[in-house]
Scaffold this active site. Structure first.
Site, PDB file in Angstrom:
ATOM      1  CD  GLU A 221      -2.919  -1.050   2.357  1.00 50.52           C
ATOM      2  OE1 GLU A 221      -3.894  -0.293   2.221  1.00 50.52           O
ATOM      3  OE2 GLU A 221      -2.693  -1.723   3.382  1.00 50.52           O
ATOM      4  NE  ARG A 223       8.277   6.755  -5.000  1.00 53.15           N
ATOM      5  CZ  ARG A 223       7.821   7.141  -6.194  1.00 53.15           C
ATOM      6  NH1 ARG A 223       6.517   7.255  -6.377  1.00 53.15           N
ATOM      7  NH2 ARG A 223       8.639   7.392  -7.190  1.00 53.15           N
ATOM      8  N   GLY A 238      -0.036   1.761   4.245  1.00 53.72           N
ATOM      9  CA  GLY A 238      -0.511   2.902   3.466  1.00 53.72           C
ATOM     10  C   GLY A 238       0.348   4.136   3.633  1.00 53.72           C
ATOM     11  CB  ALA A 264       0.160   3.707   8.052  1.00 57.09           C
ATOM     12  CD  GLU A 279       6.756   4.102  16.364  1.00 55.47           C
ATOM     13  OE1 GLU A 279       6.313   3.294  17.195  1.00 55.47           O
ATOM     14  OE2 GLU A 279       6.940   5.300  16.625  1.00 55.47           O
ATOM     15  CB  SER A 280       2.456   4.012  11.936  1.00 51.27           C
ATOM     16  OG  SER A 280       1.905   2.758  11.614  1.00 51.27           O
ATOM     17  NE  ARG A 318       9.633  10.271  15.343  1.00 56.50           N
ATOM     18  CZ  ARG A 318      10.787  10.636  14.800  1.00 56.50           C
ATOM     19  NH1 ARG A 318      11.743  11.136  15.567  1.00 56.50           N
ATOM     20  NH2 ARG A 318      10.999  10.490  13.509  1.00 56.50           N
TER      21      ARG A 318
END
Length: 344
Positions: A221, A223, A238, A264, A279-280, A318
């Site tokens: 989802e 690049r 995403g 994401a 992590e996102s 983070r």
């Protein structure tokens, strides 16, 4: 004995100057058998190196006969089909894996990747951008940009609209190759020259550039930039991103190991090993200062992220209180949702 790195018989598009814009190769071959290579060389007058031979319908028919006599019925069938066409025809013979010097050579190499005959980085694409032309990719095929206004006007006069899908050097992959066992929600987001392994799902916001791709299975989802390869069992959430060599990555080849996850809106500018997680919302670059923690959560050292490249079982996060980037052993690898990843 004639040896060839690759060969393709194709049909393509030229502009009014007689310059190639694109070529479609239905059955590209990698390292064809000796009898096929000899039949091609004899029929086309191949003298070595990389050679592009334009075919007439009559010469395509004779080539089909030579290939059939050599025992290659599949390629002979392709030549038979070409012989029935009045479109520009070409035979491209690559004696070595040298950088492409023409549009037919470049398109053959892109086909090799998307047909899963070679993986990204396994064929030399040096100078490809300078070889390919910027083209309008339309519902009437490839059109030279200088010829586009006239074609648009003619379409209107015929009561039609010429749909320009994009203006680019690379067309979308699915107009040339649809690999078995994949799902692609938005086909315009996968360029020709992408490698999609069986079991790969590209969601609507996923993107795969040329000379990049996935081993599969995996859910994409985010690049996958040029030059990046994602190993089996890994997911890109995403809005996530991988830094390619065309977007500031320099000479570092970015890759994602097996069973890894980019959350994401996360991203990486270093190659990740197996079973790694970012992590996102966290973007790791080579120079990011990372606090390495032990199993008790105590700081062991602070290093630049490049020193953690290709290491397995890492979790990057983070710290929500201090904002610093931390790394610890990833206690749980990614488990794919089998229902989501079915492509049948």
């Amino acid at each position: 004995m004639t040896e060839l790195f690759s060969v393709g018989l194709g049909v393509g598009t030229k502009n009014r100057k007689g310059e190639w814009l694109e070529v479609f190769y239905p059955t590209p071959l990698l390292q064809p058998k000796a009898s096929t290579a000899k039949a091609l060389a004899d029929a086309l007058g191949y003298t070595g190196g990389n050679q592009v031979v334009e075919l007439s319908p009559a010469s395509a028919g004779k080539l089909a006969e030579a290939l059939r006599a050599a025992g290659d019925s599949e390629l002979a069938h392709v030549a038979d089909n070409l012989a029935a066409s009045q479109q520009p025809l070409v035979a491209t013979l690559l004696g070595t894996d040298a950088p492409p010097a023409s549009v037919p050579e470049g398109f053959l190499k892109l086909h090799l990747i998307s047909h899963r005959l070679v993986k990204p980085h396994d064929t030399d694409l040096s100078g490809l951008f300078g070889v390919l032309k910027n083209v309008a990719w339309t519902n009437q095929g490839a059109i030279d940009l200088e010829e586009l206004p006239e074609r648009q006007l003619q379409a209107r006069l015929n009561g039609e609209v010429l749909e320009v899908a994009c203006v680019d050097k690379f067309p979308k992959m699915t107009n040339y190759v649809v690999p078995a066992g994949v799902r692609i929600a938005h086909t315009a987001r996968v360029r020709l020259g992408a490698y999609l392994g069986e079991g790969t799902t590209i969601m609507h916001e996923g993107f795969v550039n040329f000379n990049a791709g996935t081993a599969g299975p995996g859910m994409i989802e985010g690049r996958i930039s040029a030059g990046v390869f994602v190993e089996s069992g890994s997911d890109l959430g995403g809005g996530s991103s991988t830094m390619g060599t065309l977007s500031g990555g320099g000479n570092i080849v970015i890759s994602i190991g097996k069973e890894s996850l980019l959350g994401a809106n996360a991203g990486t500018g270093i190659p990740l090993g197996d079973r790694c997680t970012i992590e996102s919302g966290l973007y790791i670059t080579a120079g990011t200062k990372v606090a390495v923690l032990d199993d008790s959560g105590n700081e062991v050292e602070v290093v630049k992220a490049r020193e953690l490249a290709n290491k397995n079982d890492l979790l990057f996060r983070r710290n929500s209180l201090t904002g610093r980037t931390e790394c610890l052993t990833n206690k749980s690898s990614v488990q794919l949702n089998e229902e989501l990843h079915k492509n049948a």
